[in-house]
Enzyme design. Structure first.
Site, PDB file in Angstrom:
ATOM      1  N   SER A  17       0.837  -1.209   0.000  1.00  0.00           N
ATOM      2  CA  SER A  17       0.000   0.000   0.000  1.00  0.00           C
ATOM      3  C   SER A  17       0.874   1.263   0.000  1.00  0.00           C
ATOM      4  O   SER A  17       0.532   2.241  -0.673  1.00  0.00           O
ATOM      5  CB  SER A  17      -0.980   0.002   1.167  1.00  0.00           C
ATOM      6  N   ARG A  67      21.331 -14.867   6.317  1.00  0.00           N
ATOM      7  CA  ARG A  67      20.830 -13.513   6.015  1.00  0.00           C
ATOM      8  C   ARG A  67      21.830 -12.785   5.109  1.00  0.00           C
ATOM      9  O   ARG A  67      21.463 -12.104   4.164  1.00  0.00           O
ATOM     10  CB  ARG A  67      20.626 -12.750   7.322  1.00  0.00           C
ATOM     11  N   MET A  92       9.895  -6.937   5.228  1.00  0.00           N
ATOM     12  CA  MET A  92       9.915  -7.535   6.559  1.00  0.00           C
ATOM     13  C   MET A  92      11.153  -8.396   6.799  1.00  0.00           C
ATOM     14  O   MET A  92      11.068  -9.559   7.175  1.00  0.00           O
ATOM     15  CB  MET A  92       8.630  -8.333   6.796  1.00  0.00           C
ATOM     16  N   ARG A  93      12.299  -7.775   6.561  1.00  0.00           N
ATOM     17  CA  ARG A  93      13.578  -8.436   6.805  1.00  0.00           C
ATOM     18  C   ARG A  93      14.498  -7.432   7.490  1.00  0.00           C
ATOM     19  O   ARG A  93      14.548  -6.262   7.090  1.00  0.00           O
ATOM     20  CB  ARG A  93      14.244  -8.858   5.489  1.00  0.00           C
ATOM     21  N   LEU A  95      17.962  -6.005   7.738  1.00  0.00           N
ATOM     22  CA  LEU A  95      19.063  -5.978   6.787  1.00  0.00           C
ATOM     23  C   LEU A  95      20.407  -6.135   7.493  1.00  0.00           C
ATOM     24  O   LEU A  95      20.613  -5.622   8.589  1.00  0.00           O
ATOM     25  CB  LEU A  95      19.031  -4.663   6.011  1.00  0.00           C
ATOM     26  N   HIS A 111       8.450   3.956   9.592  1.00  0.00           N
ATOM     27  CA  HIS A 111       8.177   3.239  10.840  1.00  0.00           C
ATOM     28  C   HIS A 111       6.883   3.777  11.441  1.00  0.00           C
ATOM     29  O   HIS A 111       6.693   5.002  11.500  1.00  0.00           O
ATOM     30  CB  HIS A 111       9.343   3.442  11.813  1.00  0.00           C
ATOM     31  N   THR A 143      20.169   2.912   9.354  1.00  0.00           N
ATOM     32  CA  THR A 143      21.532   2.682   9.827  1.00  0.00           C
ATOM     33  C   THR A 143      21.577   1.292  10.449  1.00  0.00           C
ATOM     34  O   THR A 143      20.572   0.586  10.497  1.00  0.00           O
ATOM     35  CB  THR A 143      21.943   3.733  10.879  1.00  0.00           C
ATOM     36  N   GLU A 145      21.712   0.593  13.482  1.00  0.00           N
ATOM     37  CA  GLU A 145      20.942   0.535  14.722  1.00  0.00           C
ATOM     38  C   GLU A 145      19.463   0.638  14.372  1.00  0.00           C
ATOM     39  O   GLU A 145      19.023   1.586  13.710  1.00  0.00           O
ATOM     40  CB  GLU A 145      21.355   1.668  15.662  1.00  0.00           C
ATOM     41  N   LEU A 146      18.669  -0.333  14.823  1.00  0.00           N
ATOM     42  CA  LEU A 146      17.256  -0.437  14.461  1.00  0.00           C
ATOM     43  C   LEU A 146      16.482   0.855  14.725  1.00  0.00           C
ATOM     44  O   LEU A 146      16.506   1.381  15.838  1.00  0.00           O
ATOM     45  CB  LEU A 146      16.612  -1.594  15.240  1.00  0.00           C
TER      46      LEU A 146
END
Length: 191
Positions: A17, A67, A92-93, A95, A111, A143, A145-146
């Site tokens: 979407s 991965r 939905m991975r 990285l 997000h 980056t 860091e999530l």
């Protein structure tokens, strides 16, 4: 094609979407979506791309031992396109460092929270449980860091007392569709 358009690649895993919103606003943003890549063969976003005449690629992550091996295949394919931006639209991975480093400063994600609050999953329920007055969406550079890269744009929505995680998710998603094209345009201007 107009040479002033910026080439981008979009990575998806689902319905697409946000991809549709980007497709619908591509001329205003000044982009040419060169390819939509999915790790899921049945991702409806691939159909959206095909309908818009955009090249698609399915790369099955389950066919790779690690991965990093999957990400190396992604890197190889994206490098043949040489995009100005890599857009994550429901990909939905998580990285790998190698992928993020390969496209440093070029990867955008959206997000469903007002970062830096509520990184990770279950953002809507966590905001409701915390008694927040507002929720929203954030577009940021990716980056290692999530959910911590530089914020490009945010949009808030009020949390009503009757909101559930599901109703709040719908309100936030509607704003995401408006926000992501604006953020891509801004990110291209920052480059």
């Amino acid at each position: 094609m107009n040479k002033s358009l910026s080439n981008i690649v979009v990575l998806i895993s689902g319905s697409g979407s946000n991809l549709q919103s980007i497709i619908d606003n591509a001329n205003d943003i000044g982009i040419n979506i060169k390819c939509v890549i999915s790790n899921k063969a049945n991702a409806f976003g691939l159909e959206r791309a095909k309908k818009a005449g955009i090249a698609t690629q399915f790369i099955d992550h389950t066919q790779f031992e690690t991965r990093e091996d999957f990400d190396q295949k992604l890197i190889q394919h994206i490098n043949t396109i040489n995009p100005e931006l890599v857009i994550l639209a429901g990909f939905m991975r998580i990285l790998s460092t190698d992928f993020i480093n390969a496209f440093a400063g070029k990867i955008l994600n959206i997000h469903p929270a007002l970062l830096p609050k509520y990184k990770g999953l279950n953002t809507h329920q966590r905001a409701i449980d915390a008694g927040e007055k507002f929720a929203g969406a954030t577009v940021h550079f990716v980056t290692n860091e999530l959910d911590s890269g530089e914020i490009i744009l945010q949009q808030s929505v009020p949390i009503q007392s009757i909101d559930t995680a599901e109703s709040l998710a719908k309100k936030v998603l509607a704003q995401e569709h408006l926000l992501y094209p604006k953020a891509i345009k801004k990110a291209l201007g920052l480059r």
